[in-house]
Scaffold this active site. Sequence first.
Site, PDB file in Angstrom:
ATOM      1  N   PRO A  95      -7.853  -0.451   7.126  1.00 49.90           N
ATOM      2  CA  PRO A  95      -9.068  -0.365   8.035  1.00 49.90           C
ATOM      3  C   PRO A  95      -9.114   1.115   8.590  1.00 49.90           C
ATOM      4  O   PRO A  95     -10.214   1.585   9.250  1.00 49.90           O
ATOM      5  CB  PRO A  95      -8.655  -1.234   9.248  1.00 49.90           C
ATOM      6  N   GLY A  96      -8.205   1.885   8.552  1.00 57.79           N
ATOM      7  CA  GLY A  96      -8.180   3.283   8.760  1.00 57.79           C
ATOM      8  C   GLY A  96      -7.315   4.055   9.730  1.00 57.79           C
ATOM      9  O   GLY A  96      -7.688   5.192  10.064  1.00 57.79           O
ATOM     10  N   GLY A  97      -5.985   3.374   9.673  1.00 61.70           N
ATOM     11  CA  GLY A  97      -4.843   4.198  10.286  1.00 61.70           C
ATOM     12  C   GLY A  97      -4.509   5.348   9.783  1.00 61.70           C
ATOM     13  O   GLY A  97      -4.581   6.519  10.686  1.00 61.70           O
TER      14      GLY A  97
ATOM     15  N   LYS B 247       3.885   0.739  -3.575  1.00 57.18           N
ATOM     16  CA  LYS B 247       4.431  -0.763  -3.097  1.00 57.18           C
ATOM     17  C   LYS B 247       4.654  -1.727  -4.135  1.00 57.18           C
ATOM     18  O   LYS B 247       4.156  -1.549  -5.275  1.00 57.18           O
ATOM     19  CB  LYS B 247       2.706  -0.995  -2.507  1.00 57.18           C
TER      20      LYS B 247
HETATM   21  C1  LIG Z   1      -1.973  -1.099   3.071  1.00 58.17           C
HETATM   22  S1  LIG Z   1      -3.944  -1.298   3.166  1.00 58.17           S
HETATM   23  C2  LIG Z   1      -4.288   0.481   3.741  1.00 58.17           C
HETATM   24  C3  LIG Z   1      -3.847   0.798   5.161  1.00 58.17           C
HETATM   25  C4  LIG Z   1      -4.443   2.074   5.451  1.00 58.17           C
HETATM   26  N1  LIG Z   1      -3.636   3.003   5.090  1.00 58.17           N
HETATM   27  C5  LIG Z   1      -4.511   2.062   6.902  1.00 58.17           C
HETATM   28  O1  LIG Z   1      -3.921   3.187   7.593  1.00 58.17           O
HETATM   29  O2  LIG Z   1      -5.264   1.394   7.664  1.00 58.17           O
HETATM   30  C6  LIG Z   1      -4.171  -1.157   1.421  1.00 58.17           C
HETATM   31  C7  LIG Z   1      -5.815  -0.807   0.981  1.00 58.17           C
HETATM   32  O3  LIG Z   1      -5.599  -0.904  -0.352  1.00 58.17           O
HETATM   33  C8  LIG Z   1      -7.222  -1.065  -0.724  1.00 58.17           C
HETATM   34  N2  LIG Z   1      -7.201  -1.089  -2.125  1.00 58.17           N
HETATM   35  C9  LIG Z   1      -6.495  -2.050  -3.019  1.00 58.17           C
HETATM   36  N3  LIG Z   1      -6.955  -1.656  -4.213  1.00 58.17           N
HETATM   37  C10 LIG Z   1      -7.777  -0.681  -4.296  1.00 58.17           C
HETATM   38  C11 LIG Z   1      -8.609  -0.193  -5.211  1.00 58.17           C
HETATM   39  N4  LIG Z   1      -8.589  -0.477  -6.530  1.00 58.17           N
HETATM   40  N5  LIG Z   1      -9.676   0.615  -4.676  1.00 58.17           N
HETATM   41  C12 LIG Z   1      -9.743   1.118  -3.465  1.00 58.17           C
HETATM   42  N6  LIG Z   1      -8.806   0.490  -2.568  1.00 58.17           N
HETATM   43  C13 LIG Z   1      -8.010  -0.611  -2.771  1.00 58.17           C
HETATM   44  C14 LIG Z   1      -7.188  -2.472  -0.113  1.00 58.17           C
HETATM   45  O4  LIG Z   1      -8.515  -2.726   0.116  1.00 58.17           O
HETATM   46  C15 LIG Z   1      -6.648  -2.095   1.464  1.00 58.17           C
HETATM   47  O5  LIG Z   1      -7.616  -1.737   2.320  1.00 58.17           O
END
Ligand SMILES: C[S@@+](CC[C@H](N)C(=O)[O-])C[C@H]1O[C@@H](n2cnc3c(N)ncnc32)[C@H](O)[C@@H]1O
Length: 328
Positions: A196-198, A281
């Site tokens: 979401p944007g952290g 991950k």
């Molecule tokens: C752990 S979350 C990121 C949290 C983010 N760094 C924050 O600070 O809020 C992982 C993100 O990877 C995104 N994601 C997974 N596969 C993706 C892809 N192929 N392209 C774009 N986003 C992807 C998911 O939608 C998710 O929002």
Amino acid sequence: MNTAPVKGWVYQPVPGFESHLVQELTELGGAPQSYGSLYLSETPPVISARASHGVPRTMVFWHQNCWLEPFRAEFASVSEAASILRDIQRNWASALSAHYRRGALITEKLPPVSTKRRPFPWRAPESPMGAWTLLDTHTLLASPRCTSPFPNGTIEFEEDKIHPPSRAYLKLWEAFALIGSMPRKNERCLDAGASPGGWTWALATLGAAVTAVDRAPLDGTLLALPTVTFLKHDVFTVKPEDIGRIDWLCCDVICYPPRLYEWIEKWLASGLCANFVCTIKMQGAPDFETTRRFAALPESRVLHLYHNKHELTWLYTSSNRANVMPNT
Ligand SMILES: C[S@@+](CC[C@H](N)C(=O)[O-])C[C@H]1O[C@@H](n2cnc3c(N)ncnc32)[C@H](O)[C@@H]1O
């Protein structure tokens, strides 16, 4: 006083991921010996003499700290134990898993080591941070040098509980504190897997111009910022030349590690980005093979940050980048 060097290295595992550490140490050089919550192994954490910004590269990843110069010391009294440590250096963090009362008495006689929350930006101190424990009521196991500059590998920041849409920004802060560098005002950053944007919040707060990419939506308050551009897209189909020259690539995408590696290889080959912070991950079992490929990339290292969960972080910083973090 009776002190003796201990052959090998003492590892403090990541709580909850002890089996990962045991597995990698066993594969690399044989099963480690356990001492309470610690592991003694003849496998060093460092496999290459090459250092990135003075920090050794590591090949054993799943630990929060590794004791580089362990020794045992027998002592008759609490005062003697404290003076053995104090005579070596100022900073010592206790890693007790037994004999807590006696350990607390020794700690009282050592200079205090602050574990208070740090404001950001904050740069890890350069003075060495040692670690010690008690093997029994009259034997210390200690090391004046450790891989982490933080006490027992732990670092807590003063959190912003209002603005960031997730707590993931703490990983990025920790990475910047460790490398002693962070995006400057107006530098261009790509935040991959931003929702979401952290991380986008953390980068925009530093004054950077952020291109955030995710298939999921970005928090509305970030979308309103003039320095943030959002692309709703599969990040792996975004080519480096679509984005152009950037200063930092920050990636927190949930994906299989080989997919990330393949994409990062394209960025490295393009020469369009100077600095990278990427989480690797694990999906189920840890992927040691891809992790080692990341760690083998020049000028880079892989480690488990205190704020990482079932993931590691790959750090790559351009060698001519000046440190911009304030010192404590
Ligand atoms: C752990 S979350 C990121 C949290 C983010 N760094 C924050 O600070 O809020 C992982 C993100 O990877 C995104 N994601 C997974 N596969 C993706 C892809 N192929 N392209 C774009 N986003 C992807 C998911 O939608 C998710 O929002």
